[in-house]
Design a protein around this motif. Structure first.
Motif, PDB file in Angstrom:
ATOM      1  N   ALA A  65       0.893  -1.265  -0.175  1.00 55.51           N
ATOM      2  CA  ALA A  65       0.285  -0.366   0.256  1.00 55.51           C
ATOM      3  C   ALA A  65       0.621   1.309  -0.223  1.00 55.51           C
ATOM      4  CB  ALA A  65      -0.927   0.173   1.371  1.00 55.51           C
ATOM      5  N   ALA A  66       1.792   1.207   0.433  1.00 56.60           N
ATOM      6  CA  ALA A  66       2.852   2.220   0.696  1.00 56.60           C
ATOM      7  C   ALA A  66       3.487   2.800  -1.005  1.00 56.60           C
ATOM      8  CB  ALA A  66       3.531   2.118   1.988  1.00 56.60           C
ATOM      9  N   ASP A  67       3.774   1.514  -0.938  1.00 56.74           N
ATOM     10  CA  ASP A  67       4.378   2.048  -2.623  1.00 56.74           C
ATOM     11  C   ASP A  67       3.321   1.932  -3.648  1.00 56.74           C
ATOM     12  OD1 ASP A  67       6.682   0.238  -2.469  1.00 56.74           O
ATOM     13  OD2 ASP A  67       5.795  -1.693  -2.220  1.00 56.74           O
ATOM     14  N   ARG A  68       1.813   2.146  -3.470  1.00 56.74           N
ATOM     15  CA  ARG A  68       0.957   2.664  -4.253  1.00 56.74           C
ATOM     16  C   ARG A  68       0.704   3.925  -3.807  1.00 56.74           C
ATOM     17  NH1 ARG A  68      -1.743  -2.035  -2.697  1.00 56.74           N
ATOM     18  NH2 ARG A  68      -3.278  -1.581  -1.645  1.00 56.74           N
ATOM     19  N   LEU A  69       0.657   4.419  -2.702  1.00 55.83           N
ATOM     20  CA  LEU A  69       0.340   5.919  -2.164  1.00 55.83           C
ATOM     21  C   LEU A  69       1.715   6.797  -3.038  1.00 55.83           C
ATOM     22  CD1 LEU A  69      -1.492   5.828   1.007  1.00 55.83           C
ATOM     23  CD2 LEU A  69      -2.668   6.190  -1.421  1.00 55.83           C
ATOM     24  N   GLY A  70       2.871   5.875  -2.250  1.00 58.06           N
ATOM     25  CA  GLY A  70       4.260   7.067  -2.956  1.00 58.06           C
ATOM     26  C   GLY A  70       4.253   7.048  -4.052  1.00 58.06           C
ATOM     27  N   SER A  71       3.420   5.908  -5.003  1.00 55.27           N
ATOM     28  CA  SER A  71       3.605   6.735  -6.663  1.00 55.27           C
ATOM     29  C   SER A  71       2.821   7.228  -6.537  1.00 55.27           C
ATOM     30  CB  SER A  71       3.040   5.176  -7.121  1.00 55.27           C
ATOM     31  OG  SER A  71       4.454   4.362  -7.888  1.00 55.27           O
ATOM     32  N   ALA A  72       1.545   7.322  -6.172  1.00 48.82           N
ATOM     33  CA  ALA A  72       0.877   8.066  -6.555  1.00 48.82           C
ATOM     34  C   ALA A  72       0.751   9.841  -5.884  1.00 48.82           C
ATOM     35  CB  ALA A  72      -1.183   7.759  -6.071  1.00 48.82           C
ATOM     36  N   TYR A  73       1.642   9.792  -5.232  1.00 48.58           N
ATOM     37  CA  TYR A  73       1.458  11.048  -4.646  1.00 48.58           C
ATOM     38  C   TYR A  73       2.765  11.876  -4.735  1.00 48.58           C
ATOM     39  CZ  TYR A  73      -3.058  10.538  -3.344  1.00 48.58           C
ATOM     40  OH  TYR A  73      -4.452   9.949  -3.026  1.00 48.58           O
ATOM     41  N   SER A  74       3.983  10.985  -5.365  1.00 45.81           N
ATOM     42  CA  SER A  74       4.778  10.811  -5.043  1.00 45.81           C
ATOM     43  C   SER A  74       5.881  11.708  -4.176  1.00 45.81           C
ATOM     44  CB  SER A  74       5.948  12.132  -5.999  1.00 45.81           C
ATOM     45  OG  SER A  74       4.995  12.161  -7.707  1.00 45.81           O
ATOM     46  N   PHE A  75       5.751  10.640  -2.888  1.00 46.45           N
ATOM     47  CA  PHE A  75       6.085  10.162  -1.750  1.00 46.45           C
ATOM     48  C   PHE A  75       7.544   9.300  -1.774  1.00 46.45           C
ATOM     49  CE2 PHE A  75       2.237  11.577   0.407  1.00 46.45           C
ATOM     50  CZ  PHE A  75       1.556  12.592   0.541  1.00 46.45           C
ATOM     51  N   PHE A  76       7.861   9.776  -0.770  1.00 48.43           N
ATOM     52  CA  PHE A  76       9.663   9.074  -0.040  1.00 48.43           C
ATOM     53  C   PHE A  76       8.975   7.500   0.342  1.00 48.43           C
ATOM     54  CE2 PHE A  76      11.538  13.068  -0.718  1.00 48.43           C
ATOM     55  CZ  PHE A  76      12.731  12.748  -1.811  1.00 48.43           C
ATOM     56  N   VAL A  77       9.129   6.703   0.114  1.00 51.31           N
ATOM     57  CA  VAL A  77       8.975   5.293   0.459  1.00 51.31           C
ATOM     58  C   VAL A  77       9.978   4.568   1.119  1.00 51.31           C
ATOM     59  CG1 VAL A  77       7.947   2.965   0.647  1.00 51.31           C
ATOM     60  CG2 VAL A  77       6.917   4.735  -0.155  1.00 51.31           C
ATOM     61  N   LEU A  78       9.823   4.808   2.236  1.00 49.74           N
ATOM     62  CA  LEU A  78      10.929   4.144   3.731  1.00 49.74           C
ATOM     63  C   LEU A  78      10.490   2.564   4.218  1.00 49.74           C
ATOM     64  CD1 LEU A  78      12.375   7.004   5.271  1.00 49.74           C
ATOM     65  CD2 LEU A  78      13.548   5.736   2.772  1.00 49.74           C
ATOM     66  N   ARG A  79      11.167   1.647   3.913  1.00 53.33           N
ATOM     67  CA  ARG A  79      10.105   0.415   4.722  1.00 53.33           C
ATOM     68  C   ARG A  79      11.411   0.451   6.314  1.00 53.33           C
ATOM     69  NH1 ARG A  79       6.035  -0.978   1.770  1.00 53.33           N
ATOM     70  NH2 ARG A  79       6.701  -0.953  -0.006  1.00 53.33           N
ATOM     71  N   ARG A  80      10.450  -0.324   6.729  1.00 54.50           N
ATOM     72  CA  ARG A  80      11.098  -1.264   8.500  1.00 54.50           C
ATOM     73  C   ARG A  80      11.407  -2.430   8.381  1.00 54.50           C
ATOM     74  NH1 ARG A  80       5.926  -0.117  12.141  1.00 54.50           N
ATOM     75  NH2 ARG A  80       5.229  -2.424  10.815  1.00 54.50           N
ATOM     76  N   PRO A  81      12.568  -2.293   8.659  1.00 54.29           N
ATOM     77  CA  PRO A  81      13.155  -1.587   9.246  1.00 54.29           C
ATOM     78  C   PRO A  81      14.233  -0.612   8.942  1.00 54.29           C
ATOM     79  CG  PRO A  81      14.843  -3.531   9.770  1.00 54.29           C
ATOM     80  CD  PRO A  81      13.250  -3.517   8.968  1.00 54.29           C
ATOM     81  N   VAL A  82      13.871   0.681   9.065  1.00 63.15           N
ATOM     82  CA  VAL A  82      14.565   1.500   8.304  1.00 63.15           C
ATOM     83  C   VAL A  82      15.966   1.723   7.920  1.00 63.15           C
ATOM     84  CG1 VAL A  82      14.546   4.191   7.645  1.00 63.15           C
ATOM     85  CG2 VAL A  82      12.391   3.534   8.730  1.00 63.15           C
ATOM     86  N   ASP A  83      16.711   1.910   6.903  1.00 62.39           N
ATOM     87  CA  ASP A  83      18.300   2.117   6.876  1.00 62.39           C
ATOM     88  C   ASP A  83      18.815   3.577   7.143  1.00 62.39           C
ATOM     89  OD1 ASP A  83      21.321   0.937   6.647  1.00 62.39           O
ATOM     90  OD2 ASP A  83      20.410   2.048   4.110  1.00 62.39           O
ATOM     91  N   LEU A  84      19.414   3.838   8.040  1.00 63.70           N
ATOM     92  CA  LEU A  84      20.507   5.330   8.576  1.00 63.70           C
ATOM     93  C   LEU A  84      20.904   5.941   6.960  1.00 63.70           C
ATOM     94  CD1 LEU A  84      21.206   5.328  12.287  1.00 63.70           C
ATOM     95  CD2 LEU A  84      19.031   5.732  11.373  1.00 63.70           C
ATOM     96  N   GLU A  85      21.038   4.959   6.276  1.00 62.52           N
ATOM     97  CA  GLU A  85      21.746   5.403   5.059  1.00 62.52           C
ATOM     98  C   GLU A  85      20.065   6.125   3.532  1.00 62.52           C
ATOM     99  OE1 GLU A  85      24.145   4.464   1.529  1.00 62.52           O
ATOM    100  OE2 GLU A  85      25.125   3.347   3.509  1.00 62.52           O
ATOM    101  N   GLN A  86      18.989   5.306   4.308  1.00 65.36           N
ATOM    102  CA  GLN A  86      18.187   5.491   3.223  1.00 65.36           C
ATOM    103  C   GLN A  86      17.996   6.387   3.786  1.00 65.36           C
ATOM    104  OE1 GLN A  86      15.679   2.580   3.552  1.00 65.36           O
ATOM    105  NE2 GLN A  86      14.728   2.429   1.351  1.00 65.36           N
ATOM    106  N   LEU A  87      17.276   7.167   5.027  1.00 65.46           N
ATOM    107  CA  LEU A  87      16.643   7.736   5.492  1.00 65.46           C
ATOM    108  C   LEU A  87      17.773   9.201   4.924  1.00 65.46           C
ATOM    109  CD1 LEU A  87      14.003   9.474   7.412  1.00 65.46           C
ATOM    110  CD2 LEU A  87      16.040   8.385   9.822  1.00 65.46           C
TER     111      LEU A  87
END
Length: 58
Positions: free
Chosen positions: A23-45
């Motif tokens: 769902a986060a991927d779909r919403l991120g694509s629809a609204y151009s939001f960054f999508v981070l996955r848990r557990p969040v990698d500090l480099e990715q953040l």
């Protein structure tokens, strides 16, 4: 999400999602939001924060 998108247009946002949730991927694509996955990698953040800084509205 629609309300956040409309009221905070131009403000960089990120979605935090579970590893198995698409769902986060779909919403991120629809609204151009960054999508981070848990557990969040500090480099990715850090990369998302830098991208948000440079892609923000003037």
């Amino acid at each position: 999400m629609e309300t956040l998108y409309r009221h905070f247009l131009g403000v960089p946002m990120a979605l935090l999602g579970d590893a198995a949730d698409d769902a986060a991927d779909r919403l991120g694509s629809a609204y151009s939001f960054f999508v981070l996955r848990r557990p969040v990698d500090l480099e990715q953040l850090a990369r998302a924060a830098v991208m948000a800084h440079f892609n923000r509205a003037p």
